[in-house]
Design a protein around this motif. Structure first.
Motif, mmCIF file in Angstrom:
data_model
loop_
_atom_site.group_PDB
_atom_site.id
_atom_site.type_symbol
_atom_site.label_atom_id
_atom_site.label_comp_id
_atom_site.label_asym_id
_atom_site.label_seq_id
_atom_site.Cartn_x
_atom_site.Cartn_y
_atom_site.Cartn_z
ATOM 1 N N ARG A 59 0.959 7.980 -6.565
ATOM 2 C CA ARG A 59 1.338 9.168 -5.804
ATOM 3 C C ARG A 59 0.322 9.438 -4.697
ATOM 4 O O ARG A 59 0.679 9.721 -3.557
ATOM 5 C CB ARG A 59 1.419 10.363 -6.769
ATOM 6 N N GLU A 60 -0.966 9.308 -5.012
ATOM 7 C CA GLU A 60 -2.016 9.511 -4.011
ATOM 8 C C GLU A 60 -2.021 8.408 -2.966
ATOM 9 O O GLU A 60 -2.220 8.669 -1.779
ATOM 10 C CB GLU A 60 -3.389 9.594 -4.701
ATOM 11 N N ARG A 95 8.553 8.883 2.153
ATOM 12 C CA ARG A 95 7.813 9.098 0.903
ATOM 13 C C ARG A 95 8.685 9.839 -0.113
ATOM 14 O O ARG A 95 8.749 9.470 -1.287
ATOM 15 C CB ARG A 95 6.541 9.895 1.184
ATOM 16 N N HIS A 104 5.471 8.002 -9.028
ATOM 17 C CA HIS A 104 5.260 9.366 -9.516
ATOM 18 C C HIS A 104 3.952 9.534 -10.270
ATOM 19 O O HIS A 104 3.488 10.654 -10.442
ATOM 20 C CB HIS A 104 6.417 9.797 -10.439
ATOM 21 N N THR A 127 0.793 9.037 -0.561
ATOM 22 C CA THR A 127 0.485 10.187 0.287
ATOM 23 C C THR A 127 -0.507 9.807 1.373
ATOM 24 O O THR A 127 -0.339 10.165 2.547
ATOM 25 C CB THR A 127 -0.068 11.335 -0.575
ATOM 26 N N TYR A 148 -0.156 9.161 -11.222
ATOM 27 C CA TYR A 148 -1.322 9.597 -10.448
ATOM 28 C C TYR A 148 -1.803 8.647 -9.361
ATOM 29 O O TYR A 148 -1.796 9.028 -8.209
ATOM 30 C CB TYR A 148 -2.488 9.960 -11.367
ATOM 31 N N THR A 187 -1.612 15.769 -2.259
ATOM 32 C CA THR A 187 -0.148 15.793 -2.317
ATOM 33 C C THR A 187 0.393 17.194 -2.026
ATOM 34 O O THR A 187 1.387 17.343 -1.317
ATOM 35 C CB THR A 187 0.328 15.313 -3.698
ATOM 36 N N TRP A 214 10.117 8.656 -3.809
ATOM 37 C CA TRP A 214 10.020 9.475 -5.018
ATOM 38 C C TRP A 214 11.399 9.740 -5.624
ATOM 39 O O TRP A 214 11.553 9.773 -6.837
ATOM 40 C CB TRP A 214 9.316 10.792 -4.720
#
Length: 137
Positions: free
Chosen positions: A107-108, A92, A102, A111, A104, A25, A96
């Motif tokens: 979020r990955e 993206r 948001h 990304t 873990y 990120t 957010w």
């Protein structure tokens, strides 16, 4: 001026790359900023191409020859990827801003999806150009 006898307080240290391990990120955030800079330069080059187009056949032929060269095609491919990557990165960030993804794992995932989508769409775009190009100006 009166000086105090108390020792100076230790100033907090700013976190740096020795403190934090770079994550995907973090790297993609830096790449998003870099693609914005690349697009700035790329759109100036696009304006120069439009100027060559308006200037006449000689100037346009020179610009077309430069962009059709192997180096020119690599630059155009990179510009296409930068444009798509920056667009997907903007989506993206919009997700957010809506308060989604948001935590873990999400979020990955988001990304990675941004990176995959930008690469896949760039390759598909250039493959479609190669497949459907008629060769006419």
């Amino acid at each position: 001026m009166k000086q105090s006898n108390t020792p100076p307080r230790e100033r907090p240290l700013a976190p740096d790359l020795q403190t934090y391990r770079p994550t995907l990120t973090m790297v993609m955030s830096i790449v998003h900023r870099a693609t914005g800079a690349v697009l700035y330069v790329g759109f100036i080059a696009m304006a120069a191409w439009l100027l060559a187009l308006a200037s006449g056949p000689e100037a346009y032929g020179l610009a077309r020859k430069a962009l059709g060269s192997p180096v020119g095609l690599v630059v155009l491919f990179g510009f296409t990827w930068a444009l798509l990557h920056h667009a997907f990165g903007g989506i993206r960030h919009l997700v957010w801003d809506l308060g989604v993804a948001h935590t873990y794992p999400w979020r990955e995932y988001l990304t990675r999806a941004t990176l995959f989508a930008s690469l896949a769409c760039t390759v598909l775009f250039w493959l479609s150009l190669a497949l459907f190009h008629t060769g006419s100006p």
